[in-house]
Motif scaffolding. Structure first.
Motif, PDB file in Angstrom:
ATOM      1  N   ARG A  48       0.993  -0.828   0.046  1.00  0.00           N
ATOM      2  CA  ARG A  48       0.163  -0.058  -0.497  1.00  0.00           C
ATOM      3  C   ARG A  48       0.890   1.343   0.224  1.00  0.00           C
ATOM      4  N   GLY A  49       0.507   1.957  -0.172  1.00  0.00           N
ATOM      5  CA  GLY A  49       0.727   3.448  -0.213  1.00  0.00           C
ATOM      6  C   GLY A  49       1.237   3.906  -2.421  1.00  0.00           C
ATOM      7  N   ARG A  50       1.735   5.182  -2.183  1.00  0.00           N
ATOM      8  CA  ARG A  50       2.129   5.390  -3.654  1.00  0.00           C
ATOM      9  C   ARG A  50       3.102   5.377  -4.045  1.00  0.00           C
ATOM     10  N   LYS A  51       3.775   5.733  -5.381  1.00  0.00           N
ATOM     11  CA  LYS A  51       5.249   5.372  -5.670  1.00  0.00           C
ATOM     12  C   LYS A  51       5.959   6.600  -5.384  1.00  0.00           C
ATOM     13  N   TRP A  52       6.831   7.109  -5.160  1.00  0.00           N
ATOM     14  CA  TRP A  52       7.879   7.857  -4.591  1.00  0.00           C
ATOM     15  C   TRP A  52       8.163   8.941  -6.516  1.00  0.00           C
ATOM     16  N   SER A  53       8.014  10.160  -6.601  1.00  0.00           N
ATOM     17  CA  SER A  53       7.906  10.745  -7.293  1.00  0.00           C
ATOM     18  C   SER A  53       9.409  11.036  -7.337  1.00  0.00           C
ATOM     19  N   SER A  54      10.383  11.061  -8.792  1.00  0.00           N
ATOM     20  CA  SER A  54      11.372  11.028  -8.868  1.00  0.00           C
ATOM     21  C   SER A  54      12.610  11.873  -8.083  1.00  0.00           C
ATOM     22  N   ARG A  55      12.386  13.211  -7.684  1.00  0.00           N
ATOM     23  CA  ARG A  55      12.672  13.536  -6.930  1.00  0.00           C
ATOM     24  C   ARG A  55      12.563  13.076  -5.145  1.00  0.00           C
ATOM     25  N   THR A  56      12.212  12.672  -4.770  1.00  0.00           N
ATOM     26  CA  THR A  56      11.668  11.971  -4.107  1.00  0.00           C
ATOM     27  C   THR A  56      12.590  10.288  -3.886  1.00  0.00           C
ATOM     28  N   LEU A  57      12.457  10.074  -4.842  1.00  0.00           N
ATOM     29  CA  LEU A  57      13.138   8.638  -5.202  1.00  0.00           C
ATOM     30  C   LEU A  57      13.922   8.620  -5.064  1.00  0.00           C
ATOM     31  N   GLU A  58      15.465  10.036  -5.715  1.00  0.00           N
ATOM     32  CA  GLU A  58      16.624   9.868  -5.946  1.00  0.00           C
ATOM     33  C   GLU A  58      17.288  10.420  -4.411  1.00  0.00           C
ATOM     34  N   ALA A  59      16.183  10.930  -3.725  1.00  0.00           N
ATOM     35  CA  ALA A  59      16.735  11.282  -2.370  1.00  0.00           C
ATOM     36  C   ALA A  59      16.280  10.106  -1.687  1.00  0.00           C
ATOM     37  N   ALA A  60      15.500   9.138  -1.569  1.00  0.00           N
ATOM     38  CA  ALA A  60      15.658   8.223  -0.913  1.00  0.00           C
ATOM     39  C   ALA A  60      16.629   6.757  -0.668  1.00  0.00           C
ATOM     40  N   ILE A  61      17.319   7.005  -2.590  1.00  0.00           N
ATOM     41  CA  ILE A  61      18.114   6.117  -2.421  1.00  0.00           C
ATOM     42  C   ILE A  61      19.426   6.738  -1.905  1.00  0.00           C
ATOM     43  N   ASP A  62      19.670   7.743  -2.058  1.00  0.00           N
ATOM     44  CA  ASP A  62      20.532   8.458  -1.499  1.00  0.00           C
ATOM     45  C   ASP A  62      20.926   8.573  -0.381  1.00  0.00           C
ATOM     46  N   LEU A  63      20.342   8.866   0.106  1.00  0.00           N
ATOM     47  CA  LEU A  63      19.867   8.743   1.559  1.00  0.00           C
ATOM     48  C   LEU A  63      20.446   7.524   2.130  1.00  0.00           C
ATOM     49  N   LEU A  64      19.325   6.175   1.629  1.00  0.00           N
ATOM     50  CA  LEU A  64      19.740   4.912   2.053  1.00  0.00           C
ATOM     51  C   LEU A  64      21.813   4.170   1.834  1.00  0.00           C
ATOM     52  N   SER A  65      22.218   4.976   0.607  1.00  0.00           N
ATOM     53  CA  SER A  65      23.522   4.649   0.190  1.00  0.00           C
ATOM     54  C   SER A  65      24.511   5.510   1.134  1.00  0.00           C
ATOM     55  N   GLY A  66      24.211   6.323   2.277  1.00  0.00           N
ATOM     56  CA  GLY A  66      24.721   6.895   2.632  1.00  0.00           C
ATOM     57  C   GLY A  66      25.327   8.689   2.468  1.00  0.00           C
ATOM     58  N   GLY A  67      24.193   8.871   0.997  1.00  0.00           N
ATOM     59  CA  GLY A  67      24.427  10.035   0.485  1.00  0.00           C
ATOM     60  C   GLY A  67      23.584  11.179   1.629  1.00  0.00           C
ATOM     61  N   GLN A  68      23.740  12.482   0.820  1.00  0.00           N
ATOM     62  CA  GLN A  68      22.756  13.492   1.649  1.00  0.00           C
ATOM     63  C   GLN A  68      21.318  13.772   1.761  1.00  0.00           C
ATOM     64  N   GLY A  69      20.866  12.775   0.762  1.00  0.00           N
ATOM     65  CA  GLY A  69      19.431  13.188  -0.347  1.00  0.00           C
ATOM     66  C   GLY A  69      19.002  14.845  -0.721  1.00  0.00           C
ATOM     67  N   ASP A  70      20.342  15.681  -1.505  1.00  0.00           N
ATOM     68  CA  ASP A  70      20.415  17.078  -1.279  1.00  0.00           C
ATOM     69  C   ASP A  70      19.250  17.365  -2.726  1.00  0.00           C
ATOM     70  N   SER A  71      18.516  15.976  -3.161  1.00  0.00           N
ATOM     71  CA  SER A  71      17.358  16.675  -4.706  1.00  0.00           C
ATOM     72  C   SER A  71      15.552  16.879  -3.569  1.00  0.00           C
ATOM     73  N   VAL A  72      16.180  16.555  -2.298  1.00  0.00           N
ATOM     74  CA  VAL A  72      14.487  17.190  -1.597  1.00  0.00           C
ATOM     75  C   VAL A  72      15.410  18.893  -0.720  1.00  0.00           C
ATOM     76  N   SER A  73      13.877  18.846  -0.013  1.00  0.00           N
ATOM     77  CA  SER A  73      14.721  20.202   0.629  1.00  0.00           C
ATOM     78  C   SER A  73      14.427  19.566   2.016  1.00  0.00           C
ATOM     79  N   SER A  74      15.145  20.393   2.076  1.00  0.00           N
ATOM     80  CA  SER A  74      15.558  20.462   4.178  1.00  0.00           C
ATOM     81  C   SER A  74      14.273  19.788   4.854  1.00  0.00           C
ATOM     82  N   SER A  75      13.058  19.925   4.731  1.00  0.00           N
ATOM     83  CA  SER A  75      11.919  19.773   5.486  1.00  0.00           C
ATOM     84  C   SER A  75      11.238  18.364   4.799  1.00  0.00           C
ATOM     85  N   GLU A  76      11.305  18.686   3.048  1.00  0.00           N
ATOM     86  CA  GLU A  76      11.037  17.073   3.031  1.00  0.00           C
ATOM     87  C   GLU A  76      12.679  15.592   2.738  1.00  0.00           C
TER      88      GLU A  76
END
Length: 224
Positions: free
Chosen positions: A72-100
């Motif tokens: 259940r749940g929506r697929k992430w947008s391209s920006r959120t997907l990029e940030a999620a993969i980046d965060l889970l890979s040890g990155g900063q998730g800079d494709s989204v805003s700080s609040s996002e």
């Protein structure tokens, strides 16, 4: 991950995946109704192998991937997907805003591997029989450091790869479309980050590989 001739063309006994399935077969394996399978085939969530008259078939690997990426749940947008993969890979998730990014971290800490895979799985795929050495980027179980996941690696007869364009791949490589083939190729941009191979291994791997990748993916997510 290196690029070069990665498939040796050898075929092995079908001890892991090698089965064309009817809609009824797929429904029984997935534990869902025929209508649910038909809808998934119709909207592309479940890969279709071929149409024989009125009979639509898929294969067991496609059904496995569909089950593991259905939540259940929506697929992430391209920006959120990029940030999620980046965060889970040890990155900063800079494709989204700080609040996002803050909300995404909080969400990831509560997600299961299936929920992450459902939100992040991308790509159209085809399955082939290899007729010689094939040039493609290996992914998932074919590149995973299985020893780091606590698994003694063995040589699998299946290979998994990604390419930017499936039509171009088919035209230039020694392969033949085959629902019982030894090579699955996914059409999507190349991405060799750690979270991507964990998701791919969870979705495409055998039972041991999938469970180990799920455990590691959830451990990384819950530590964010």
């Amino acid at each position: 991950m290196s690029r070069g001739p990665v498939i040796d063309g050898k075929r092995r006994s079908c001890d892991d995946f090698c089965m064309e399935l009817t809609v009824a077969d797929a429904a029984q394996i997935a534990g869902v109704s025929l209508r649910t399978v038909q809808r998934a085939l119709g909207d592309g969530r479940l890969g279709m192998a071929r149409v024989l008259g009125r009979q639509v078939t898929t294969d067991d690997l496609a059904v496995q991937a569909w089950v593991r990426t259905t939540s259940r749940g929506r697929k992430w947008s391209s920006r959120t997907l990029e940030a999620a993969i980046d965060l889970l890979s040890g990155g900063q998730g800079d494709s989204v805003s700080s609040s996002e990014r803050s909300r995404l971290r909080a969400a990831l800490r509560e997600m299961t591997a299936r929920q992450i895979a459902s939100s992040s799985w991308i790509g159209t795929w085809s399955r082939y029989r290899t007729l010689g050495e094939v040039d493609a980027h290996l992914i998932g179980p074919s590149i995973a450091d299985l020893s780091a996941l606590g698994i003694v690696a063995g040589e699998s007869w299946m290979r998994f790869a990604e390419v930017v364009d499936l039509d171009q791949f088919e035209a230039s490589q020694p392969v033949a479309a085959d629902p019982d083939g030894d090579l699955v190729v996914i059409e999507r941009p190349h991405d060799n980050r750690g979270a991507r191979w964990l998701v791919d291994t969870y979705v495409l791997g055998d039972a041991r590989e999938s469970a180990a990748a799920a455990s590691e993916l959830e451990s990384v997510a819950h530590a964010l």
